[in-house]
Design a protein around this motif. Sequence first.
Motif, PDB file in Angstrom:
ATOM      1  N   TYR A  93      53.831  45.477  38.258  1.00  0.00           N
ATOM      2  CA  TYR A  93      54.038  46.219  39.502  1.00  0.00           C
ATOM      3  C   TYR A  93      53.857  45.295  40.703  1.00  0.00           C
ATOM      4  N   SER A  94      52.806  44.488  40.669  1.00  0.00           N
ATOM      5  CA  SER A  94      52.511  43.573  41.763  1.00  0.00           C
ATOM      6  C   SER A  94      53.643  42.568  41.957  1.00  0.00           C
ATOM      7  N   ALA A  95      54.149  42.018  40.851  1.00  0.00           N
ATOM      8  CA  ALA A  95      55.232  41.037  40.929  1.00  0.00           C
ATOM      9  C   ALA A  95      56.519  41.686  41.421  1.00  0.00           C
ATOM     10  N   GLU A  96      56.807  42.887  40.915  1.00  0.00           N
ATOM     11  CA  GLU A  96      58.035  43.595  41.298  1.00  0.00           C
ATOM     12  C   GLU A  96      58.060  43.904  42.786  1.00  0.00           C
ATOM     13  N   HIS A  97      56.893  44.255  43.337  1.00  0.00           N
ATOM     14  CA  HIS A  97      56.816  44.620  44.751  1.00  0.00           C
ATOM     15  C   HIS A  97      56.378  43.455  45.641  1.00  0.00           C
ATOM     16  N   LYS A  98      56.233  42.256  45.021  1.00  0.00           N
ATOM     17  CA  LYS A  98      55.842  41.044  45.764  1.00  0.00           C
ATOM     18  C   LYS A  98      54.592  41.285  46.609  1.00  0.00           C
ATOM     19  N   LEU A  99      53.575  41.828  45.968  1.00  0.00           N
ATOM     20  CA  LEU A  99      52.340  42.162  46.669  1.00  0.00           C
ATOM     21  C   LEU A  99      51.500  40.916  46.940  1.00  0.00           C
ATOM     22  N   ALA A 100      50.815  40.934  48.039  1.00  0.00           N
ATOM     23  CA  ALA A 100      49.886  39.850  48.363  1.00  0.00           C
ATOM     24  C   ALA A 100      48.649  39.962  47.474  1.00  0.00           C
ATOM     25  N   PRO A 101      47.961  38.839  47.217  1.00  0.00           N
ATOM     26  CA  PRO A 101      46.758  38.892  46.383  1.00  0.00           C
ATOM     27  C   PRO A 101      45.719  39.853  46.974  1.00  0.00           C
ATOM     28  N   ALA A 102      45.085  40.610  46.116  1.00  0.00           N
ATOM     29  CA  ALA A 102      44.051  41.542  46.564  1.00  0.00           C
ATOM     30  C   ALA A 102      42.745  40.796  46.809  1.00  0.00           C
ATOM     31  N   LYS A 103      41.883  41.394  47.614  1.00  0.00           N
ATOM     32  CA  LYS A 103      40.544  40.856  47.819  1.00  0.00           C
ATOM     33  C   LYS A 103      39.654  41.286  46.649  1.00  0.00           C
ATOM     34  N   PRO A 104      38.625  40.518  46.322  1.00  0.00           N
ATOM     35  CA  PRO A 104      37.693  40.941  45.268  1.00  0.00           C
ATOM     36  C   PRO A 104      37.109  42.307  45.603  1.00  0.00           C
ATOM     37  N   TYR A 105      37.162  43.219  44.648  1.00  0.00           N
ATOM     38  CA  TYR A 105      36.695  44.587  44.890  1.00  0.00           C
ATOM     39  C   TYR A 105      35.213  44.701  44.548  1.00  0.00           C
ATOM     40  N   SER A 106      34.452  45.320  45.450  1.00  0.00           N
ATOM     41  CA  SER A 106      33.014  45.472  45.213  1.00  0.00           C
ATOM     42  C   SER A 106      32.540  46.878  45.573  1.00  0.00           C
ATOM     43  N   GLY A 107      33.461  47.839  45.632  1.00  0.00           N
ATOM     44  CA  GLY A 107      33.093  49.200  46.015  1.00  0.00           C
ATOM     45  C   GLY A 107      32.685  50.063  44.843  1.00  0.00           C
ATOM     46  N   GLU A 108      32.769  51.356  45.021  1.00  0.00           N
ATOM     47  CA  GLU A 108      32.372  52.325  44.001  1.00  0.00           C
ATOM     48  C   GLU A 108      33.276  52.218  42.770  1.00  0.00           C
ATOM     49  N   SER A 109      32.703  52.495  41.606  1.00  0.00           N
ATOM     50  CA  SER A 109      33.481  52.429  40.358  1.00  0.00           C
ATOM     51  C   SER A 109      34.224  53.727  40.078  1.00  0.00           C
ATOM     52  N   ILE A 110      33.805  54.822  40.718  1.00  0.00           N
ATOM     53  CA  ILE A 110      34.474  56.110  40.556  1.00  0.00           C
ATOM     54  C   ILE A 110      34.772  56.689  41.931  1.00  0.00           C
ATOM     55  N   HIS A 111      36.023  57.058  42.161  1.00  0.00           N
ATOM     56  CA  HIS A 111      36.419  57.693  43.414  1.00  0.00           C
ATOM     57  C   HIS A 111      36.976  59.081  43.116  1.00  0.00           C
ATOM     58  N   LEU A 112      36.456  60.080  43.808  1.00  0.00           N
ATOM     59  CA  LEU A 112      36.987  61.433  43.710  1.00  0.00           C
ATOM     60  C   LEU A 112      37.941  61.667  44.866  1.00  0.00           C
ATOM     61  N   LEU A 113      39.077  62.281  44.579  1.00  0.00           N
ATOM     62  CA  LEU A 113      40.108  62.498  45.589  1.00  0.00           C
ATOM     63  C   LEU A 113      40.070  63.935  46.096  1.00  0.00           C
ATOM     64  N   GLN A 114      40.265  64.088  47.379  1.00  0.00           N
ATOM     65  CA  GLN A 114      40.368  65.422  47.958  1.00  0.00           C
ATOM     66  C   GLN A 114      41.671  66.078  47.497  1.00  0.00           C
ATOM     67  N   PRO A 115      41.712  67.423  47.471  1.00  0.00           N
ATOM     68  CA  PRO A 115      42.930  68.125  47.022  1.00  0.00           C
ATOM     69  C   PRO A 115      44.168  67.639  47.784  1.00  0.00           C
ATOM     70  N   ASP A 116      45.235  67.400  47.039  1.00  0.00           N
ATOM     71  CA  ASP A 116      46.470  66.906  47.626  1.00  0.00           C
ATOM     72  C   ASP A 116      47.643  67.515  46.859  1.00  0.00           C
ATOM     73  N   PRO A 117      48.573  68.198  47.538  1.00  0.00           N
ATOM     74  CA  PRO A 117      49.668  68.880  46.838  1.00  0.00           C
ATOM     75  C   PRO A 117      50.589  67.924  46.087  1.00  0.00           C
ATOM     76  N   PHE A 118      50.746  66.703  46.585  1.00  0.00           N
ATOM     77  CA  PHE A 118      51.637  65.754  45.921  1.00  0.00           C
ATOM     78  C   PHE A 118      51.022  65.263  44.607  1.00  0.00           C
ATOM     79  N   ILE A 119      49.704  65.002  44.629  1.00  0.00           N
ATOM     80  CA  ILE A 119      49.032  64.552  43.412  1.00  0.00           C
ATOM     81  C   ILE A 119      48.956  65.694  42.403  1.00  0.00           C
TER      82      ILE A 119
END
Length: 267
Positions: A93-119
Motif C-alpha cells: 500500500y505504501s509503495a503504491e501510494h508513494k507514501l513518505a516514511p512514517a515516524k517511529p510510533y510510540s503512542g497507545e497500542s489500542i485505539h477506540l474509534l467514535q461512531p462513524d457511519p462510513f466505518i
Amino acid sequence: MENKSHVLFNNLMYSCVDKKQRNNESFVPEHAFGYIISGETHQKTNEGTRIFSAGTVGVVRRNQLVKTEKIPGLDGEFKSINIFLDQAFLRRYSAEHKLAPAKPYSGESIHLLQPDPFIKGYFDSLMPYFDHPERATDNMAELKTKEAVDLLLNFNPDFYDFLFDFTEPYKIDLEAYMNQNFMFNVPAAQFAKLTGRSLASFKRDFEKVFRISPGQWLQQKRLNEAYYLIREKGQKPSEVYLDVGFENLSHFSYTFKKTFGIAPSRV
C-alpha cells in the motif's frame, strides 16, 4: 455457513460463538481493525483487563501480548469482524501510494474509534462475503483491506505512523519485561522478538540476568504466582492455571504437586 463460529478469507475474519471462549493465542503479530457486533470481549494485558462491548470499533497495534475472552450477549451470541493489516500488505500500500516514511510510533497500542457511519457501513458490507464465502476472492479481500486503510486514514490522519511504522521492537530491559509478562504463554522466540533480540541472544541474556534457562524460570514464576493466587486470594485451580500461563489443568496440577508437594486443590 458450514462453520458458523469462524469464517476466514485471507485476512478478513468473522467470529460467532454461543458460549464463553478464550483465544488460544496470546500474541498479536499484526495490526487488527475490529468491530464487535454483539456480546463483549475481555482483553487482559500486563496493565489489567479492559472490557469492550457491542458496538465497539477499535484498532490494535501489532506485537502485543494480550489474552482475549469472548462473552456472548443477551441474544446468546458473540459476533465480531476483524481485518488483519499485515506488514506485507501495508508495504505494498505504501509503495503504491508513494507514501513518505512514517515516524517511529510510540503512542497507545489500542485505539477506540467514535461512531462513524462510513466505518459502520464498511463492516456491514463485509457480511455478505462471510455469509457466502464461496463468493469471496483474493482480489476482493485486497480491495476491502485497502478500503479499511483508506477509512482509517480519513477518520484520523494520526493513524499514519501507527500503520506505517515498520520498525521492529528495539532492545529493552529484559528483567522488567519478563516480570511483567511471564503469564503470557508464548514461545521463547516471541519473547525474544518483543524484547528486541534474536532467540540466541535472548537465551544468552536471560541466563545472565536470571541464572536459569527461560523455560525453567517461566515455569517456576507461574507456579509461584498460582500458589499465591490460590493460597492468598482464594482462587480455584481451574480459575488460575490459564491466567498464569499454563495450557491445561492436568499438566498444571501435576507440575504444581511435584514442585510444592501438595495438590493445588488442597492448598
